[in-house]
Design a protein around this motif. Structure first.
Motif, PDB file in Angstrom:
ATOM      1  N   LEU A  50       0.817  -1.211   0.000  1.00 47.98           N
ATOM      2  CA  LEU A  50       0.000   0.000   0.000  1.00 47.98           C
ATOM      3  C   LEU A  50       0.856   1.269   0.000  1.00 47.98           C
ATOM      4  CD1 LEU A  50      -2.854  -0.980   2.479  1.00 47.98           C
ATOM      5  CD2 LEU A  50      -2.846  -1.076  -0.014  1.00 47.98           C
ATOM      6  N   VAL A  51       1.968   1.256   0.730  1.00 48.02           N
ATOM      7  CA  VAL A  51       2.843   2.432   0.730  1.00 48.02           C
ATOM      8  C   VAL A  51       3.385   2.689  -0.664  1.00 48.02           C
ATOM      9  CG1 VAL A  51       5.028   3.371   1.590  1.00 48.02           C
ATOM     10  CG2 VAL A  51       3.451   2.258   3.173  1.00 48.02           C
ATOM     11  N   ARG A  52       3.764   1.618  -1.361  1.00 52.02           N
ATOM     12  CA  ARG A  52       4.275   1.780  -2.724  1.00 52.02           C
ATOM     13  C   ARG A  52       3.205   2.331  -3.650  1.00 52.02           C
ATOM     14  NH1 ARG A  52       6.821  -4.220  -2.392  1.00 52.02           N
ATOM     15  NH2 ARG A  52       8.706  -3.714  -1.205  1.00 52.02           N
TER      16      ARG A  52
ATOM     17  N   ASP B 183      12.972   5.700  22.864  1.00 55.28           N
ATOM     18  CA  ASP B 183      13.078   4.327  22.371  1.00 55.28           C
ATOM     19  C   ASP B 183      12.697   4.187  20.897  1.00 55.28           C
ATOM     20  OD1 ASP B 183      13.764   3.588  24.931  1.00 55.28           O
ATOM     21  OD2 ASP B 183      11.738   2.939  25.467  1.00 55.28           O
ATOM     22  N   VAL B 184      12.167   5.240  20.282  1.00 58.02           N
ATOM     23  CA  VAL B 184      11.647   5.124  18.917  1.00 58.02           C
ATOM     24  C   VAL B 184      12.713   4.721  17.905  1.00 58.02           C
ATOM     25  CG1 VAL B 184      10.632   6.432  17.003  1.00 58.02           C
ATOM     26  CG2 VAL B 184       9.643   6.578  19.290  1.00 58.02           C
ATOM     27  N   PRO B 185      13.929   5.318  17.903  1.00 60.29           N
ATOM     28  CA  PRO B 185      14.936   4.849  16.930  1.00 60.29           C
ATOM     29  C   PRO B 185      15.231   3.357  17.047  1.00 60.29           C
ATOM     30  CG  PRO B 185      15.598   6.959  17.838  1.00 60.29           C
ATOM     31  CD  PRO B 185      14.414   6.503  18.645  1.00 60.29           C
ATOM     32  N   ALA B 186      15.357   2.855  18.267  1.00 65.73           N
ATOM     33  CA  ALA B 186      15.618   1.429  18.457  1.00 65.73           C
ATOM     34  C   ALA B 186      14.434   0.594  17.998  1.00 65.73           C
ATOM     35  CB  ALA B 186      15.925   1.142  19.928  1.00 65.73           C
ATOM     36  N   ARG B 187      13.227   1.081  18.227  1.00 71.37           N
ATOM     37  CA  ARG B 187      12.028   0.374  17.783  1.00 71.37           C
ATOM     38  C   ARG B 187      11.989   0.286  16.258  1.00 71.37           C
ATOM     39  NH1 ARG B 187       8.082  -3.287  17.905  1.00 71.37           N
ATOM     40  NH2 ARG B 187       6.018  -2.467  17.412  1.00 71.37           N
ATOM     41  N   LEU B 188      12.278   1.386  15.573  1.00 72.14           N
ATOM     42  CA  LEU B 188      12.300   1.380  14.110  1.00 72.14           C
ATOM     43  C   LEU B 188      13.428   0.498  13.584  1.00 72.14           C
ATOM     44  CD1 LEU B 188      11.563   5.141  13.333  1.00 72.14           C
ATOM     45  CD2 LEU B 188       9.955   3.231  13.478  1.00 72.14           C
ATOM     46  N   GLU B 189      14.536   0.479  14.289  1.00 71.79           N
ATOM     47  CA  GLU B 189      15.655  -0.377  13.898  1.00 71.79           C
ATOM     48  C   GLU B 189      15.249  -1.848  13.929  1.00 71.79           C
ATOM     49  OE1 GLU B 189      19.884  -1.561  15.921  1.00 71.79           O
ATOM     50  OE2 GLU B 189      19.387   0.582  15.853  1.00 71.79           O
ATOM     51  N   ALA B 190      14.527  -2.230  14.968  1.00 69.24           N
ATOM     52  CA  ALA B 190      14.073  -3.620  15.077  1.00 69.24           C
ATOM     53  C   ALA B 190      13.099  -3.962  13.965  1.00 69.24           C
ATOM     54  CB  ALA B 190      13.426  -3.844  16.445  1.00 69.24           C
TER      55      ALA B 190
ATOM     56  N   ALA C 207      12.886  -2.512  10.982  1.00 68.35           N
ATOM     57  CA  ALA C 207      13.574  -2.516   9.694  1.00 68.35           C
ATOM     58  C   ALA C 207      14.420  -3.761   9.497  1.00 68.35           C
ATOM     59  CB  ALA C 207      14.449  -1.268   9.571  1.00 68.35           C
ATOM     60  N   SER C 208      14.939  -4.296  10.591  1.00 71.06           N
ATOM     61  CA  SER C 208      15.776  -5.500  10.459  1.00 71.06           C
ATOM     62  C   SER C 208      14.975  -6.669   9.908  1.00 71.06           C
ATOM     63  CB  SER C 208      16.385  -5.871  11.817  1.00 71.06           C
ATOM     64  OG  SER C 208      15.364  -6.259  12.740  1.00 71.06           O
ATOM     65  N   ALA C 209      13.665  -6.695  10.191  1.00 66.63           N
ATOM     66  CA  ALA C 209      12.816  -7.765   9.664  1.00 66.63           C
ATOM     67  C   ALA C 209      12.678  -7.665   8.148  1.00 66.63           C
ATOM     68  CB  ALA C 209      11.431  -7.694  10.311  1.00 66.63           C
ATOM     69  N   ALA C 210      12.940  -6.472   7.590  1.00 65.85           N
ATOM     70  CA  ALA C 210      12.859  -6.282   6.140  1.00 65.85           C
ATOM     71  C   ALA C 210      14.227  -6.396   5.480  1.00 65.85           C
ATOM     72  CB  ALA C 210      12.256  -4.923   5.826  1.00 65.85           C
ATOM     73  N   GLY C 211      15.240  -6.735   6.272  1.00 65.52           N
ATOM     74  CA  GLY C 211      16.567  -6.927   5.709  1.00 65.52           C
ATOM     75  C   GLY C 211      17.402  -5.666   5.618  1.00 65.52           C
ATOM     76  N   LEU C 212      16.953  -4.578   6.250  1.00 68.37           N
ATOM     77  CA  LEU C 212      17.720  -3.331   6.226  1.00 68.37           C
ATOM     78  C   LEU C 212      18.643  -3.309   7.433  1.00 68.37           C
ATOM     79  CD1 LEU C 212      17.846  -0.663   4.547  1.00 68.37           C
ATOM     80  CD2 LEU C 212      16.345   0.355   6.263  1.00 68.37           C
ATOM     81  N   ASP C 213      19.951  -3.172   7.184  1.00 71.98           N
ATOM     82  CA  ASP C 213      20.885  -3.236   8.308  1.00 71.98           C
ATOM     83  C   ASP C 213      20.867  -1.942   9.117  1.00 71.98           C
ATOM     84  OD1 ASP C 213      22.630  -1.304   7.127  1.00 71.98           O
ATOM     85  OD2 ASP C 213      23.615  -2.871   5.972  1.00 71.98           O
ATOM     86  N   ARG C 214      21.549  -1.981  10.248  1.00 74.17           N
ATOM     87  CA  ARG C 214      21.476  -0.873  11.198  1.00 74.17           C
ATOM     88  C   ARG C 214      21.996   0.429  10.605  1.00 74.17           C
ATOM     89  NH1 ARG C 214      24.530  -0.541  17.097  1.00 74.17           N
ATOM     90  NH2 ARG C 214      22.962   0.795  18.115  1.00 74.17           N
ATOM     91  N   ALA C 215      23.121   0.376   9.929  1.00 75.39           N
ATOM     92  CA  ALA C 215      23.709   1.597   9.379  1.00 75.39           C
ATOM     93  C   ALA C 215      22.796   2.216   8.327  1.00 75.39           C
ATOM     94  CB  ALA C 215      25.077   1.289   8.782  1.00 75.39           C
ATOM     95  N   ALA C 216      22.225   1.383   7.469  1.00 74.52           N
ATOM     96  CA  ALA C 216      21.349   1.893   6.417  1.00 74.52           C
ATOM     97  C   ALA C 216      20.086   2.499   7.012  1.00 74.52           C
ATOM     98  CB  ALA C 216      21.005   0.772   5.443  1.00 74.52           C
TER      99      ALA C 216
ATOM    100  N   GLY D 274       5.859  -2.930  11.019  1.00 77.91           N
ATOM    101  CA  GLY D 274       6.609  -3.995  10.347  1.00 77.91           C
ATOM    102  C   GLY D 274       7.534  -3.457   9.272  1.00 77.91           C
ATOM    103  N   ALA D 275       7.721  -4.275   8.238  1.00 81.00           N
ATOM    104  CA  ALA D 275       8.690  -3.956   7.198  1.00 81.00           C
ATOM    105  C   ALA D 275       8.327  -2.712   6.403  1.00 81.00           C
ATOM    106  CB  ALA D 275       8.823  -5.150   6.250  1.00 81.00           C
ATOM    107  N   GLU D 276       7.084  -2.245   6.507  1.00 82.24           N
ATOM    108  CA  GLU D 276       6.691  -1.048   5.758  1.00 82.24           C
ATOM    109  C   GLU D 276       7.464   0.188   6.188  1.00 82.24           C
ATOM    110  OE1 GLU D 276       4.165  -1.314   9.390  1.00 82.24           O
ATOM    111  OE2 GLU D 276       4.659  -2.704   7.763  1.00 82.24           O
ATOM    112  N   VAL D 277       8.161   0.121   7.349  1.00 80.57           N
ATOM    113  CA  VAL D 277       8.959   1.258   7.788  1.00 80.57           C
ATOM    114  C   VAL D 277      10.033   1.591   6.756  1.00 80.57           C
ATOM    115  CG1 VAL D 277      10.615  -0.160   9.093  1.00 80.57           C
ATOM    116  CG2 VAL D 277      10.248   2.234   9.724  1.00 80.57           C
ATOM    117  N   VAL D 278      10.528   0.594   6.047  1.00 84.93           N
ATOM    118  CA  VAL D 278      11.559   0.823   5.033  1.00 84.93           C
ATOM    119  C   VAL D 278      11.009   1.695   3.906  1.00 84.93           C
ATOM    120  CG1 VAL D 278      13.045  -0.291   3.326  1.00 84.93           C
ATOM    121  CG2 VAL D 278      12.731  -1.323   5.589  1.00 84.93           C
TER     122      VAL D 278
END
Length: 400
Positions: A261-263, A308-315, A317-326, A280-284
């Motif tokens: 839907l985001v796309r 805690d929001v940056p850490a929450r988004l990091e978690a 995004a990791s489910a979508a395969g986006l690494d921490r630095a990206a 979920g992965a839609e954060v990417v």
């Protein structure tokens, strides 16, 4: 009413009567209007007077097209949540925490199950032994979640999140104690400055309520495209496009998730992209969109604290395969602020506003800009000057 309906078997007798009337209406192809239900009831041969018929018609209509015993709670404008744990366990929330409702009961566990399945059917969703849970939106906007046994131990569990017919206005939230006058002016300035933000908080803190209110502040010439798993946001705005996700069908096909839907939303010329809840992965895709010129985007996210929001988004995004630095690289340029809500002895209220910033390590953290106490007083944080500059140094909320 006759003594038979006051006996211990009254509930089962009424259930049998409802089934008989429902069958007669189905055979006649009649709608369950008051006249039709009354005629079907009299056709059963029960010697009730006019007063008794009117009362039974009301109860039967509630059982057949409403929420049964829960209808009075859902009609109360103060009620935000209704929970059913069993035939004799009904709870509600009127903004001050959960309260048990001892005078509302179901005849038995099967009655709870039947209600859950009928509500799911009304929402166009399946709920049976093969698919024992559902998350759906009822026609009136109420959010339904139900789980059948044996997944729900003992009895079917029903959770209803009540949807208001219209969103709150900022002055109404101020009067309710959710915002102070300064806090309301600050939020208005943030929306006007096209800041991208997330409303964070725990369950039941009013995230969706506040987001709907803020969307109503967007200029009428702007186009809002709202993406949700289950459509709950109903902003008071003249140009809103709402996209809702869809679960897979019985064959496992037809799934439409938030990433899809985001796309699609990005191709619909949005002035403001809104994700009802980032979970979920839609954060990417959301962060990618906010990095490509879509200013003023917003959404909600579950978090215990704004920090805690940056850490929450990091978690997520990791489910979508986006690494921490990206993730942190995207986050630094995509989001401006976090508006955090809490629920405490003072009720649901805005507790703080934090800005996102990128540190020397390259990771994003949050910087406090404004705190709001239970008394509504605002205190400035280290990010105050940056927030004030972004919002145009409006004296209405800078004082304090």
């Amino acid at each position: 009413m006759r003594q038979g309906l006051r006996s211990p078997d009254a509930g089962r007798q009424r259930e049998a009567l409802v089934d008989a009337v429902r069958l007669r209406l189905a055979e006649a192809g009649a709608e369950p209007g008051t006249t039709e239900v009354a005629a079907a009831l009299r056709a059963q041969g029960h010697p009730y007077g006019t007063t008794e018929v009117v009362e039974l018609v009301r109860q039967l209509r509630s059982d057949m097209v409403g929420a049964g015993p829960l209808d009075p709670l859902l009609a109360d404008p103060a009620v935000t949540d209704v929970l059913v744990n069993g035939p004799n366990e009904v709870w509600m929330d009127r903004g001050n925490g959960l309260e048990r409702v001892p005078d509302i009961r179901f005849p038995d566990r099967q009655a709870v199950r039947r209600l859950a399945q009928r509500l799911a059917t009304a929402a166009g969703r399946r709920l049976d032994d093969a698919r024992p849970w559902t998350d759906a939106r009822l026609p009136d906007g109420t959010r339904l979640h139900a789980v059948l046994p044996p997944v729900a131990v003992g009895c079917t569990c029903i959770s209803l999140r009540v949807s208001r017919g219209r969103p709150f206005t900022l002055p109404e939230l101020v009067r309710a104690g959710s915002l102070s006058e300064q806090g309301a002016a600050l939020l208005r300035a943030m929306v006007g400055a096209r800041m991208s933000y997330l409303v964070s908080g725990g369950t039941g803190t009013g995230k969706t309520t506040l987001l709907a209110t803020l969307l109503g502040l967007v200029g009428p010439a702007e186009r809002l495209v709202v993406v949700e798993d289950s459509a709950e946001l109903r902003p008071d705005h003249p140009h809103v496009v709402r996209l809702e996700g869809r679960p897979p069908n019985q064959e496992g096909a037809g799934l439409v998730d938030l990433r899809d839907l985001v796309r699609q939303a990005l191709r619909m010329r949005p002035d403001r992209l809104v994700v009802g809840e980032v979970r979920g992965a839609e954060v990417v895709d959301l962060l990618a969109a906010l990095n490509t010129g879509h200013e003023g985007g917003c959404g909600t996210v579950h978090a215990n604290a704004a920090a805690d929001v940056p850490a929450r988004l990091e978690a997520l995004a990791s489910a979508a395969g986006l690494d921490r630095a990206a993730l942190h690289s995207q986050l630094a340029a995509a989001l401006d602020a976090v508006v955090h809500l809490v629920r405490d002895g003072a009720g649901r209220r805005m507790a703080e506003v934090r800005l996102l910033r990128r540190g020397a390590s390259g990771l994003v953290d949050t910087e406090p800009a404004a705190w709001f106490g239970a008394d509504g007083r605002m205190r400035r944080g280290s990010g105050w000057a940056r927030l004030a500059g972004r919002c145009g140094n409006d004296e209405r909320w800078m004082t304090g």
